[in-house]
Design an enzyme around this catalytic site. Structure first.
Site, PDB file in Angstrom:
ATOM      1  CG  ASP A   1      -1.927   0.972   1.366  1.00  0.00           C
ATOM      2  OD1 ASP A   1      -2.354   1.505   0.337  1.00  0.00           O
ATOM      3  OD2 ASP A   1      -2.328   1.308   2.495  1.00  0.00           O
TER       4      ASP A   1
ATOM      5  CE  LYS B   1      -5.402  -0.726  -1.087  1.00  0.00           C
ATOM      6  NZ  LYS B   1      -5.915  -0.268   0.227  1.00  0.00           N
TER       7      LYS B   1
HETATM    8  P1  IMP Z   1       1.994  -0.528   3.734  1.00  0.00           P
HETATM    9  O1  IMP Z   1       3.109  -0.456   4.731  1.00  0.00           O
HETATM   10  O2  IMP Z   1       1.163   0.727   3.761  1.00  0.00           O
HETATM   11  O3  IMP Z   1       2.463  -0.864   2.353  1.00  0.00           O
HETATM   12  O4  IMP Z   1       0.981  -1.599   4.243  1.00  0.00           O
HETATM   13  C1  IMP Z   1       1.130  -2.912   4.029  1.00  0.00           C
HETATM   14  C2  IMP Z   1       0.203  -3.739   4.881  1.00  0.00           C
HETATM   15  O5  IMP Z   1      -1.024  -3.063   5.185  1.00  0.00           O
HETATM   16  C3  IMP Z   1      -0.190  -4.970   4.131  1.00  0.00           C
HETATM   17  O6  IMP Z   1       0.678  -6.017   4.386  1.00  0.00           O
HETATM   18  C4  IMP Z   1      -1.582  -5.252   4.669  1.00  0.00           C
HETATM   19  O7  IMP Z   1      -1.486  -6.080   5.797  1.00  0.00           O
HETATM   20  C5  IMP Z   1      -2.115  -3.920   5.057  1.00  0.00           C
HETATM   21  N1  IMP Z   1      -3.028  -3.390   4.017  1.00  0.00           N
HETATM   22  C6  IMP Z   1      -2.802  -2.390   3.158  1.00  0.00           C
HETATM   23  N2  IMP Z   1      -3.852  -2.171   2.353  1.00  0.00           N
HETATM   24  C7  IMP Z   1      -4.762  -3.086   2.685  1.00  0.00           C
HETATM   25  C8  IMP Z   1      -6.079  -3.408   2.184  1.00  0.00           C
HETATM   26  O8  IMP Z   1      -6.634  -2.795   1.262  1.00  0.00           O
HETATM   27  N3  IMP Z   1      -6.702  -4.445   2.783  1.00  0.00           N
HETATM   28  C9  IMP Z   1      -6.161  -5.157   3.791  1.00  0.00           C
HETATM   29  N4  IMP Z   1      -4.935  -4.909   4.285  1.00  0.00           N
HETATM   30  C10 IMP Z   1      -4.250  -3.872   3.746  1.00  0.00           C
END
Ligand code: IMP
Ligand code: MG
Length: 183
Positions: free
Chosen positions: A105, A133
């Protein structure tokens, strides 16, 4: 999946599409890592379905390990901080590490994790992430193997949760808005 599907708004990625793409990534890893000492590091708990499918699509004598790293609470907004709740069981010195994750994300979690694994002496560290994403990226982390690009919506299924639920959905979906307000 009749009960669970009642809460689903859209199916973004079907079982068939997942199966086909995972097989392709498995073949690519098999080619790219021939003769190397591969460790797949699954990030608990979200990576479980992808890890299980991907490891069986790779024709190499690899090992697996798991970590629980999180930057999220039970809701849908990133807290921005990363903590290790469960560390690797084995030393990764000299190993070719492929981090396996359900979704990327902001990239904050992976941006913190990759340097940490490199510092521990891994020969290489790459990422295999099922869902991307892209629009939400804050940290520019290179992802070597991506399953599918997904829109900036909250995603559940194939490991992704909402408040720890829906990980067991076999497809990648979005939830009806009433699910969030149900509390
Ligand atoms: P980041 O550090 O923002 O890239 O977040 C990564 C983590 O957030 C992922 O491993 C997921 O566990 C959680 N996450 C991010 N987006 C989503 C979503 O749309 N649905 C469920 N979990 C999400
Ligand atoms: Mg995760």
């Amino acid at each position: 999946m009749e009960q669970l599907m009642k809460d689903i708004k859209h199916v973004l990625v079907s079982r068939e599409e997942l199966e086909k793409r995972v097989a392709e990534i498995g073949r690519a890893i098999t080619e790219d890592y021939r003769g190397r000492d591969v460790v797949l590091v699954g990030i608990l708990k979200g990576a479980m379905p992808f890890l299980c499918d991907l490891m069986r699509a790779i024709d190499l004598p690899l090992t697996i390990d798991t970590m629980c790293v999180s930057s999220y609470g039970s809701g849908t907004v990133s807290s921005g901080s990363v903590n290790i709740k469960k560390d690797l069981d084995r030393d990764i010195r000299g190993k070719d590490v492929i981090v396996v994750e359900d979704i990327i994300d902001t990239g904050i979690t992976m941006a913190a994790l990759v340097p940490l694994l490199k510092k521990r002496g891994a020969a290489s560290v790459e990422l295999a992430i099922c869902l991307d994403k892209k629009e939400r990226r804050v940290e520019d982390v290179p992802v070597k193997y991506v399953g599918f690009a997904v829109p900036d919506e909250f995603i559940v299924g194939y490991g992704c949760d909402y408040a720890e639920k829906y990980r067991n959905l076999p497809e990648v979906c979005t939830l009806k808005s009433e699910v969030y307000t149900r509390a």
